[in-house]
Structures are given as C-alpha cells and as structure tokens.
Design a protein around this motif. Structure first.
Motif, PDB file in Angstrom:
ATOM      1  N   ALA A   1       0.831  -1.204   0.000  1.00 48.12           N
ATOM      2  CA  ALA A   1       0.000   0.000   0.000  1.00 48.12           C
ATOM      3  C   ALA A   1       0.863   1.251   0.000  1.00 48.12           C
ATOM      4  CB  ALA A   1      -0.939  -0.006   1.209  1.00 48.12           C
ATOM      5  N   LEU A   2       1.950   1.210   0.762  1.00 51.10           N
ATOM      6  CA  LEU A   2       2.861   2.357   0.818  1.00 51.10           C
ATOM      7  C   LEU A   2       3.507   2.611  -0.540  1.00 51.10           C
ATOM      8  CD1 LEU A   2       4.308   4.521   2.474  1.00 51.10           C
ATOM      9  CD2 LEU A   2       6.030   2.797   3.086  1.00 51.10           C
ATOM     10  N   ILE A   3       3.901   1.546  -1.223  1.00 52.08           N
ATOM     11  CA  ILE A   3       4.516   1.704  -2.546  1.00 52.08           C
ATOM     12  C   ILE A   3       3.518   2.288  -3.540  1.00 52.08           C
ATOM     13  CG2 ILE A   3       5.547   0.468  -4.500  1.00 52.08           C
ATOM     14  CD1 ILE A   3       6.692  -1.525  -2.462  1.00 52.08           C
ATOM     15  N   TYR A   4       2.268   1.770  -3.522  1.00 54.68           N
ATOM     16  CA  TYR A   4       1.233   2.335  -4.388  1.00 54.68           C
ATOM     17  C   TYR A   4       1.015   3.811  -4.067  1.00 54.68           C
ATOM     18  CZ  TYR A   4      -0.381  -2.062  -6.483  1.00 54.68           C
ATOM     19  OH  TYR A   4      -0.467  -3.220  -7.207  1.00 54.68           O
ATOM     20  N   LEU A   5       0.987   4.144  -2.782  1.00 50.89           N
ATOM     21  CA  LEU A   5       0.758   5.529  -2.365  1.00 50.89           C
ATOM     22  C   LEU A   5       1.870   6.440  -2.864  1.00 50.89           C
ATOM     23  CD1 LEU A   5      -0.949   7.520  -0.752  1.00 50.89           C
ATOM     24  CD2 LEU A   5       0.386   6.922   1.280  1.00 50.89           C
ATOM     25  N   ILE A   6       3.106   5.971  -2.774  1.00 53.42           N
ATOM     26  CA  ILE A   6       4.231   6.773  -3.256  1.00 53.42           C
ATOM     27  C   ILE A   6       4.104   7.027  -4.759  1.00 53.42           C
ATOM     28  CG2 ILE A   6       6.723   6.742  -3.667  1.00 53.42           C
ATOM     29  CD1 ILE A   6       7.002   5.248  -0.994  1.00 53.42           C
ATOM     30  N   MET A   7       3.730   5.998  -5.517  1.00 55.90           N
ATOM     31  CA  MET A   7       3.594   6.153  -6.967  1.00 55.90           C
ATOM     32  C   MET A   7       2.483   7.136  -7.310  1.00 55.90           C
ATOM     33  SD  MET A   7       4.347   2.403  -8.664  1.00 55.90           S
ATOM     34  CE  MET A   7       3.078   1.515  -7.745  1.00 55.90           C
ATOM     35  N   THR A   8       1.353   7.054  -6.602  1.00 57.66           N
ATOM     36  CA  THR A   8       0.242   7.968  -6.893  1.00 57.66           C
ATOM     37  C   THR A   8       0.580   9.397  -6.495  1.00 57.66           C
ATOM     38  OG1 THR A   8      -0.796   7.404  -4.768  1.00 57.66           O
ATOM     39  CG2 THR A   8      -1.512   6.168  -6.710  1.00 57.66           C
ATOM     40  N   VAL A   9       1.312   9.569  -5.399  1.00 59.60           N
ATOM     41  CA  VAL A   9       1.718  10.919  -4.986  1.00 59.60           C
ATOM     42  C   VAL A   9       2.653  11.537  -6.023  1.00 59.60           C
ATOM     43  CG1 VAL A   9       3.089  12.219  -3.307  1.00 59.60           C
ATOM     44  CG2 VAL A   9       1.383  10.580  -2.508  1.00 59.60           C
ATOM     45  N   ILE A  10       3.607  10.748  -6.502  1.00 58.87           N
ATOM     46  CA  ILE A  10       4.526  11.246  -7.522  1.00 58.87           C
ATOM     47  C   ILE A  10       3.761  11.662  -8.778  1.00 58.87           C
ATOM     48  CG2 ILE A  10       6.385  10.586  -9.106  1.00 58.87           C
ATOM     49  CD1 ILE A  10       7.508   8.830  -6.844  1.00 58.87           C
ATOM     50  N   MET A  11       2.817  10.812  -9.205  1.00 59.25           N
ATOM     51  CA  MET A  11       2.044  11.138 -10.396  1.00 59.25           C
ATOM     52  C   MET A  11       1.199  12.387 -10.181  1.00 59.25           C
ATOM     53  SD  MET A  11       1.376  10.510 -13.479  1.00 59.25           S
ATOM     54  CE  MET A  11       2.549   9.159 -13.446  1.00 59.25           C
ATOM     55  N   SER A  12       0.612  12.535  -9.010  1.00 59.02           N
ATOM     56  CA  SER A  12      -0.198  13.714  -8.713  1.00 59.02           C
ATOM     57  C   SER A  12       0.648  14.980  -8.745  1.00 59.02           C
ATOM     58  CB  SER A  12      -0.859  13.568  -7.336  1.00 59.02           C
ATOM     59  OG  SER A  12      -1.749  12.464  -7.314  1.00 59.02           O
TER      60      SER A  12
END
Length: 219
Positions: free
Chosen positions: A195-206
């Motif tokens: 979940a943390l890895i997914y969150l990091i990827m979505t934050v970067i994309m945002s």
C-alpha cells in the motif's frame, strides 16, 4: 518486525512494481491518443463511424475492467476458428485490456473538454480567417487539453491503482509478491508495504500533473 525482514519483502515487491510502472506507461502513451481519436470519431459527421465509436465507448465504460481482462486473456483463445490466433502473452493481453478500457474513458474526458469550449471561440477563428485545421490546432485543442487535464490526472492516478488487477490474470506484479509474502510468513505487513509503494507512486504522479497544470495555467 526487523528492518532486514522489511528489506527482504520490499525487494521483490519493487521488482513487481517495475511491471506495474511499465504497464502504466504503455497504457497512458497509447490510450490517450487513441481516446482523442475516439472523441473525433464520435463527433464525426459520418454517421456509421460516429455510431461505432459511441457504441465502443458505451460498451467499454459499461463493463468492468476485470471482466475485459479475463475475456482477453482466457475468453478470446476459446473462440472457434480464430481462437488459436488470439493467444497472447499475459502481460501483452493485460496491456491490450488496459488500453481498450482507458481509451474509452479518455475519450469521454476529451469530449467534456470540447464541450467546455465556448462556441464564440469558433466564431472568432472564422473572423480571423483561420481554416478548420488552424482553428482546431491553434485554438480548440490547446484549450481542450487545458480543460481536460485535471480529469486526465485523476484517471491516470486511477490507472496506477488499477494495475493491481494484473494479479487476477497471473502477471507477477507488486500485489503478487505482497500476497506471496503474506502466505509464506503469515503476516499482513507485506500488504501495508505494498500500500505504501502504491501511495508513493500515486503521490509522484499527482505532483507531476500539478506542475503541468501550473505551467499550462500561466501560458
């Protein structure tokens, strides 16, 4: 929970995340222009083409992405006669499914962007003596992309999360390795790390899209 254990679990998950990122970029690079072409086709004065594009968008948006992936991966090879020619590598099949699905959503986003442009813009272009091509490329499209960008950003973030569906068609991605660690070690910690890895990827994309929106806003 030792640091060594976390590292041992995260390492294969990061390898799986490479597959996630690869799928994301392939789907984005192909589905955005395809979605725009679908938008143009749906607005075409050639009625059969417009009807075909609108039907495609309606059907794809009206059915689950997971079902589409299952059909492409496992359903198409079962078709009579042509089935043997429709057997794809699982990752290739997943890419096809994501592109087909997200192109329909981007088509609707771009349609909304076109609807958001004031009709006076077209009239002003005629007054300036611009032809249809010049009007579209110099006036309409830049405004359309500016209007559609926030929705494109949201859809792109959703795409990152939807890549977890690769797990359902046996493509070894991030969630696959997290599930394997959970089954092996009888702990849910790998799920939280995933979940943390997914969150990091979505934050970067945002953040990337936020910067792009700011740049377009001041142009």
């Amino acid at each position: 929970m030792s640091l060594d254990y976390i590292i041992s679990v995260v390492k294969p998950m990061l390898q799986g995340a490479q597959m996630t990122v690869l799928l994301f970029f392939i789907a984005i690079i192909v589905s955005i222009p395809l979605g725009f072409l679908l938008t143009l086709a749906a607005k075409s004065s050639f009625k059969p083409l417009a009807w075909l594009a609108q039907t495609y968008i309606y059907v794809v948006r009206g059915t689950p992405l997971l079902l589409q992936l299952l059909i492409i991966c496992f359903g198409l090879p079962m078709l009579p006669v042509v089935g043997p020619y429709l057997v794809f590598d699982r990752f290739v099949a997943a890419c096809i499914g994501f592109i087909i699905n997200y192109a329909a959503y981007f088509a609707e986003i771009f349609r909304g962007g076109l609807l958001g442009i004031d009709k006076g813009q077209y009239e002003a272009a005629q007054v300036l003596g611009l032809n249809k091509w010049q009007t579209m490329t110099r006036i309409i499209l830049p405004q359309m992309f500016r209007i559609a960008l926030p929705a494109v950003a949201n859809e792109s973030v959703t795409l990152i999360k939807d890549t977890a569906l690769l797990y359902a068609v046996a493509v070894p991605e991030l969630l696959h390795y997290a599930q394997a660690a959970v089954n092996r070690d009888f702990t849910i910690m790998p799920f939280f790390l995933a979940a943390l890895i997914y969150l990091i990827m979505t934050v970067i994309m945002s953040l990337i899209f936020q910067q792009l929106e700011k740049r377009l806003r001041f142009e």
